[in-house]
Design a protein around this motif. Structure first.
Motif, PDB file in Angstrom:
ATOM      1  N   LYS A   6       0.829  -1.196   0.000  1.00 25.13           N
ATOM      2  CA  LYS A   6       0.000   0.000   0.000  1.00 25.13           C
ATOM      3  C   LYS A   6       0.865   1.246   0.000  1.00 25.13           C
ATOM      4  N   PRO A   8       1.788   5.152   0.976  1.00 21.28           N
ATOM      5  CA  PRO A   8       1.663   5.846   2.264  1.00 21.28           C
ATOM      6  C   PRO A   8       0.267   6.460   2.448  1.00 21.28           C
ATOM      7  N   GLU A  10      -2.590   5.346   1.227  1.00 19.95           N
ATOM      8  CA  GLU A  10      -3.525   4.259   1.553  1.00 19.95           C
ATOM      9  C   GLU A  10      -3.344   3.793   2.995  1.00 19.95           C
ATOM     10  N   GLN A  11      -2.104   3.763   3.457  1.00 16.74           N
ATOM     11  CA  GLN A  11      -1.840   3.374   4.845  1.00 16.74           C
ATOM     12  C   GLN A  11      -2.464   4.378   5.818  1.00 16.74           C
ATOM     13  N   ASP A  14      -6.195   3.882   5.842  1.00 17.35           N
ATOM     14  CA  ASP A  14      -6.541   2.686   6.617  1.00 17.35           C
ATOM     15  C   ASP A  14      -6.463   2.960   8.118  1.00 17.35           C
TER      16      ASP A  14
END
Length: 174
Positions: A6, A8, A10-11, A14
């Motif tokens: 993923k 950064p 997307e992290q 999340d």
């Protein structure tokens, strides 16, 4: 099968979602710890924050199952009636309770039934097909997510800015 890598961004998304799930659980628990009248006021406050109009809480007893009224315009046309039920998380609001709320609407064409718990599939299906009014059912999870989205009962602890290249700036320089 390669594990998904993923970005950064997307992290961060999340992690934000994980934090909001924890926050949502905390909000529902805090509501459950309060008197039922607290939820009635919270529902009116939320609908006001969402831009539906000005709200008022009805008299606590003898309200015919209507806990709040949102006036959507200055003359009071097309109000929204609310019902707020503070139930334990394991409880499922059934069709009879939703039908009773629908009956309490009378000639009003819009109603919002909000609970800290959840609705049975039968109640959801019945509300969806009710021909005389638009009935919106909001369970505890959705209530908490709406509170987070509309900044009701929550405050920003920390904000992050994610920046990107402004391609217009660079394109204008040529």
């Amino acid at each position: 099968n390669e594990s998904e890598i993923k970005s950064p961004r997307e992290q961060i998304e999340d992690l934000t979602e994980d934090l909001n799930e924890v926050l949502a659980s905390e909000l529902v628990q805090l509501i459950l710890d309060r008197e039922p009248a607290f939820l009635e006021k919270l529902v009116v406050d939320l609908l006001e924050k969402m831009g539906y109009g000005n709200g008022e809480i009805t008299q606590y007893s003898g309200d015919g199952g209507i806990d709040g009224i949102i006036t959507t315009d200055a003359l009071g046309f097309d109000p929204i009636y609310t019902q707020a039920k503070r139930y334990a998380l394991a409880y499922k609001v059934g069709r009879p309770e939703v039908q009773a709320f629908a009956g309490a609407l009378g000639s009003v064409s819009r109603g919002v039934f909000i609970t800290t718990s959840s609705f049975s599939s039968d109640a959801i299906e019945w509300a969806r097909g009710y021909p005389h009014a638009t009935l919106v059912l909001i369970d505890g999870e959705k209530l908490a997510r709406l509170m987070i989205k509309y900044d009701l009962g929550v405050t920003v602890e920390r904000a992050f800015e994610i920046k990107r290249v402004d391609s217009d700036y660079f394109d204008d320089m040529s």
